[in-house]
Design an enzyme around this catalytic site. Structure first.
Site, PDB file in Angstrom:
ATOM      1  N   TRP A 195       0.836  -1.214   0.000  1.00 19.62           N
ATOM      2  CA  TRP A 195       0.000   0.000   0.000  1.00 19.62           C
ATOM      3  C   TRP A 195       0.861   1.249   0.000  1.00 19.62           C
ATOM      4  O   TRP A 195       0.537   2.252  -0.643  1.00 19.62           O
ATOM      5  CB  TRP A 195      -0.949  -0.007   1.194  1.00 19.62           C
ATOM      6  N   ASP A 196       1.951   1.217   0.741  1.00 17.77           N
ATOM      7  CA  ASP A 196       2.892   2.344   0.696  1.00 17.77           C
ATOM      8  C   ASP A 196       3.408   2.567  -0.721  1.00 17.77           C
ATOM      9  O   ASP A 196       3.491   3.701  -1.204  1.00 17.77           O
ATOM     10  CB  ASP A 196       4.095   2.048   1.591  1.00 17.77           C
TER      11      ASP A 196
END
Lengths: 398, 398
Positions: A157-158
């Site tokens: 997700w980062d």
């Protein structure tokens, strides 16, 4: 490194993964990215993996090709210097809080056409990290053989947020070129996560069926794809996404008659239907598994490659790092003089542009390496004024 | 939907996840994205999840806000129409092979300033998918409790590649604005994967230590972060990344004395050092685990929220889909008339721009819905010529 973004300058005030990768991608495409950190390094400056001297191998890779300005961000004067750098530059990437001294309203007071891209945790401003948005949208409950949830190791997700933030910066620059107006783009990790669940059909699926998808271990949902083990013990992933790959896989494994018999028995044709191959995996996987278990990996790999079949053996990260095709002989990698002093292949832009020369990857800067140069050039400070700021502990130099 | 990219038109010829998400992100930011597919749908048109009528909930979410032109891409005439659409438009996103009828050289013959962003499998042009680059760079061997490798379920490499491709398209457009020259940007999944391993310090780490990082299950490497279970059986992820969060976590759990005793015993201070907290996890995790196991989730969540501690409970995707804060009340979501006829919350852009009005999410098009309009407008074909192409089976309409 490519020079697609020459002329674009961006101030980055950030830490961890998402916001720094946005700056990294911009820098590797030729933008000037000036990372502003606390003197001595921000909260991610010693993040693991580290060397014996406690230099972060993580930090020095996520911050390649950037410049570094070090300020005492705990002091009013240091904060003002960062605000002024942002205003003079006009483009800003950050994961600092939306409502602090780096709020858009404060920064835009002196720069009406400012563009800020702000990575956030939850959309309401409360803190979140990759590993906490991940379990809040359900993926760990679908991962592995069960019954326990399994977290991902890759901070997916980062990374997605970082790439999307780099994209958003350029979209905002393009918009400003037509309207002259600045804007803030907020990208919460939580919205990237739940939005992606939606984009992949996940929201629709669970609301349509009223149930969660069952765990599939290493199998892929809705098609023929799984890990198998060869006669010599090599675990390999095989995924079929086209009718041609399916036909060639059957031929490579000499399963024409067995598959035809199964199709006759079940009254189906697998030739063009991913879903049927998935629905009948109870019969197909044992059949293919036995054929694969009877042959060596080298033998199978040659047959699969000839048939355009998508496959790859599982290996460790150390194996991958030592694969010449992936790293040593890959033009994406090159040499760079890292702050840690440890030499290893350094990555440049993921992208390759055949029409342009790829430039060598650049190292990350030492904390404060460019403080004097940037404060002079961007803020017009005299060398005496900068020296006084260094003496007072407001500015650090590398 | 935001209108940041008004005026940008892109032809997309693609399938699966990476290349379609690039088009999706561009479309949700206001670009006109015209997806060109085989009449009746490409290889991803029925990809699962599907409804009972075999409409793909996956396809209709990955292709929102796009237009659709349907052509017989197996015929020379259909291929020429696609080539001409690309040339007239000037921007192209694809995952078609680099050396086929959609090669950059062929397309640029009639459009010297063409920009093509091409998603690839391996950099040499051989096929790869998310699930096969993933195991080739080592992540499944690091995921889960072991000893078996665990594949991710989220197609993280596809998603990262898609966002990076959208970014690369805008970078190339910006470059062309200054030079007038076209170019092709190639983005192989394999380079995104190994480049990311490098960016996160993974290449450096394994070459520095000469070994693979041990598996950590649901714990995060190099800091205090893991899943714990509360007295009422709620599994929750807690991650500490700042000194303040560490101090507040100790206070929330009333572990001041216990942690001080451990620090004295081991001669360390955990206050400001993520690495030490990780190194002494043998003692810290049982201590914190027992304190968490003694209290209810509601009680702990309130204390954690008050202390700015990053935490979240594990839940299923169905739970997430039914969370009003994440979906029903989230401005990212809205209503859209989906081709499947099934109504559910549709996602728009991940990003939020406070200065601009968010427009409603758009549905995906039916296959060929815009064929006539686009062939007339872009290629200047008469309605009679288009009718003849439809009659001959070269063009399909939705």
């Amino acid at each position: 490194m490519y020079n697609l973004l020459n002329g674009l300058s961006v101030i980055e005030a950030s830490s961890f993964v998402a916001s720094p990768t946005a700056g990294l991608y911009l820098a590797q495409m030729g933008a000037e990215v000036i990372r502003v950190d606390q003197i001595g390094g921000g909260p991610d400056f010693r993040r693991w993996p580290v060397t014996e001297a406690n230099d972060s191998l993580y930090w020095e890779n996520l911050n390649r090709a950037k410049k570094s300005v070090a300020l005492d961000l705990g002091s009013p004067q240091g904060r003002e210097l960062l605000q002024e750098l942002v205003r003079k530059t006009g483009q800003f990437v950050t994961n600092f809080p939306a409502e602090g001294f780096l709020s858009y309203a404060k920064l835009a007071e002196g720069r009406a056409d400012l563009i800020t891209v702000r990575v956030m945790g939850w959309a309401d401003g409360s803190p979140a990290l990759d590993y906490t948005v991940n379990n809040s949208v359900g993926y760990p409950m679908m991962t592995g053989a069960g019954p326990e949830p399994v977290n991902h190791v890759l901070p997916a997700w980062d990374l997605l947020t970082g790439a999307y933030a780099a994209f958003a910066m350029l979209a905002a620059v393009q918009k400003r070129a037509t309207t002259g107006e600045g804007l803030e783009v907020r990208i919460p990790l939580s919205d990237v996560a739940i939005g992606t669940v939606a984009n992949l059909g996940g929201i629709a699926e669970v609301l349509y069926t009223g149930a969660n998808r069952p765990r599939l271990g290493n199998a892929v949902y809705g098609l023929f794809g799984r890990d198998f083990v060869t006669a010599d013990g090599v675990r390999t992933m095989i995924v079929v996404v086209t009718p041609r790959q399916w036909a060639n896989l059957i031929t490579a494994l000499k399963l024409e008659n067995a598959v035809a018999a199964l199709e006759a028995e079940r009254g189906v044709s697998f030739a063009k239907d991913d879903g049927l191959r998935f629905n009948h995996r109870d019969a197909l996987y044992p059949l293919f598994g036995a054929a694969i278990a009877a042959r060596s990996h080298a033998d199978l790999a040659a047959a699969f490659d000839a048939g355009g079949i998508v496959h790859s053996a599982y290996r460790t990260m150390l194996d991958a790092a030592n694969d010449p095709a992936l790293v040593a002989n890959n033009p994406v990698f090159g040499a760079a003089a890292n702050p840690s002093g440890f030499d290893y292949p350094a990555a440049g832009s993921f992208a390759t542009v055949p029409q342009l020369d790829r430039q060598a990857p650049q190292p990350a800067p030492r904390n404060g390496a460019n403080s004097e140069e940037i404060l002079a050039e961007r803020l017009g400070l005299s060398s005496g004024a900068i020296a006084a700021l260094i003496d007072s502990g407001t500015v650090g130099r590398g």
